[in-house]
Design an enzyme around this catalytic site. Structure first.
Site, PDB file in Angstrom:
ATOM      1  N   TYR A 138       4.873  -3.271  -9.613  1.00 45.43           N
ATOM      2  CA  TYR A 138       4.431  -2.506  -8.431  1.00 45.43           C
ATOM      3  C   TYR A 138       4.674  -3.302  -7.137  1.00 45.43           C
ATOM      4  O   TYR A 138       4.876  -2.740  -6.071  1.00 45.43           O
ATOM      5  CB  TYR A 138       2.957  -2.131  -8.595  1.00 45.43           C
ATOM      6  CG  TYR A 138       2.550  -0.863  -7.857  1.00 45.43           C
ATOM      7  CD1 TYR A 138       3.295   0.319  -7.990  1.00 45.43           C
ATOM      8  CD2 TYR A 138       1.427  -0.843  -7.044  1.00 45.43           C
ATOM      9  CE1 TYR A 138       2.914   1.469  -7.319  1.00 45.43           C
ATOM     10  CE2 TYR A 138       1.037   0.310  -6.377  1.00 45.43           C
ATOM     11  CZ  TYR A 138       1.786   1.456  -6.521  1.00 45.43           C
ATOM     12  OH  TYR A 138       1.400   2.604  -5.855  1.00 45.43           O
ATOM     13  N   LYS A 148      -0.532  -0.649  -0.787  1.00 41.67           N
ATOM     14  CA  LYS A 148      -1.736   0.108  -1.176  1.00 41.67           C
ATOM     15  C   LYS A 148      -3.011  -0.670  -0.817  1.00 41.67           C
ATOM     16  O   LYS A 148      -4.008  -0.062  -0.430  1.00 41.67           O
ATOM     17  CB  LYS A 148      -1.718   0.434  -2.668  1.00 41.67           C
ATOM     18  CG  LYS A 148      -0.694   1.488  -3.065  1.00 41.67           C
ATOM     19  CD  LYS A 148      -0.904   2.804  -2.347  1.00 41.67           C
ATOM     20  CE  LYS A 148      -0.061   3.921  -2.917  1.00 41.67           C
ATOM     21  NZ  LYS A 148      -0.031   5.104  -2.013  1.00 41.67           N
TER      22      LYS A 148
END
Ligand SMILES: NC(=O)c1ccc[n+]([C@@H]2O[C@H](COP(=O)([O-])OP(=O)(O)OC[C@H]3O[C@@H](n4cnc5c(N)ncnc54)[C@H](O)[C@@H]3O)[C@@H](O)[C@H]2O)c1
Length: 255
Positions: free
Chosen positions: A154, A161
């Site tokens: 990720y 995020k």
């Protein structure tokens, strides 16, 4: 009109296919009494085609969240369809390939900057662009992927995020005086275009379905969409700066 969102006017970003989390939000919102205006990015004719699959065909406004002219004109464009907004859904994420799939140590700043601009800063920009249409009781809702941990593959999207989660808390702080809430839904992995663009994202999939106490369906966007609806509704009137996990309970379990 009846339903959880009866009479509410919503701006929903992030529809690109009918697998988009935003598509489920728009569909459920209409089924629950809301009037929906969509924004589309890039392939607008595709978004318009998908918009026709909603229970009520929804108007589509072009918005690239990195384009200051689009943002400056947003309120006027929305006013062509509704006279105000009760809710805004930010369902937008993007990172260049260098930022994903294990490239954390090598991704150049220009690419990281793009990821942060589209996925993090835009939460504030979109909210501010819509603010002239909003009044006390209004809500902004975004989508995150639990950023309290470093996930394999990720990479910079995880950093984006983490920034989004913080930005939501700051938005809650700064818009609270105007009676506007800001909350996020932390969804588990779902097979959308955004997820498929992350090399190795399938690593999450098996493990999630196996370990989540409630189990996890990778192709069911409805649980995440339902949480968005709840946060947009009048049933969380005193909740802001919050993150609701819709992940089958995975975040609560040690590995
Ligand atoms: N799919 C998952 O596993 C998952 C899990 C948790 C959170 N999320 C988050 O949910 C949100 C929606 O993603 P999704 O999974 O539905 O995928 P998706 O690909 O269907 O939606 C992503 C959207 O972002 C839009 N977008 C990209 N760049 C943009 C820009 N510059 N301006 C405006 N819009 C832009 C795309 O057009 C697309 O509609 C994202 O924030 C994503 O990070 C997804």
């Amino acid at each position: 009109m009846s339903g959880l969102l009866a009479g509410k006017r919503l701006l929903v970003t992030g529809v690109i296919t009918d697998a988009s989390i935003a598509f489920s939000v728009a569909k459920l919102a209409q089924e629950n009494g809301a009037q929906v205006v969509l924004t589309g990015y890039g392939r607008l004719s595709l978004v318009e085609r998908i918009a026709k699959r909603l229970p009520e065909p929804a108007p589509v406004i072009e918005v690239d969240v990195t384009n200051t002219e689009h943002l400056a004109g947003l309120a006027d464009r929305v006013r062509e369809h509704v006279d105000g907004l009760d809710g805004v859904v930010h369902s937008i994420g993007f990172a260049p390939q260098s930022c994903l799939g294990g490239g954390f140590l090598d991704a150049p700043w220009e690419d990281v900057a793009t990821a942060l601009h589209v996925s993090t800063f835009s939460y504030k920009s979109l909210a501010m662009a819509a603010l002239p249409l909003m009044s006390p009781g209004g809500a902004v809702v975004g989508l995150t992927f639990d950023a309290t941990k470093a996930w394999p593959v990720y990479d910079w999207m995880g950093v984006a995020k983490a920034g989004l989660e913080s930005a939501s808390r700051y938005l809650a702080l700064h818009l609270g005086k105007q009676g506007i809430r800001s909350n996020l839904v932390a969804a588990g992995p779902l097979r959308t275009i955004a997820a498929k663009s992350i090399p190795g994202f399938d690593q999450f999939e098996e493990v999630w379905a196996e370990r989540a106490p409630l189990g996890w369906n990778l192709t069911d966007q409805e649980p995440a969409a339902r949480a968005c609806l709840a946060l947009l509704s009048d049933w969380f009137p005193a909740t802001t700066g919050e993150i609701v996990h819709v992940d089958g309970g995975y975040h609560a379990i040690g590995s």
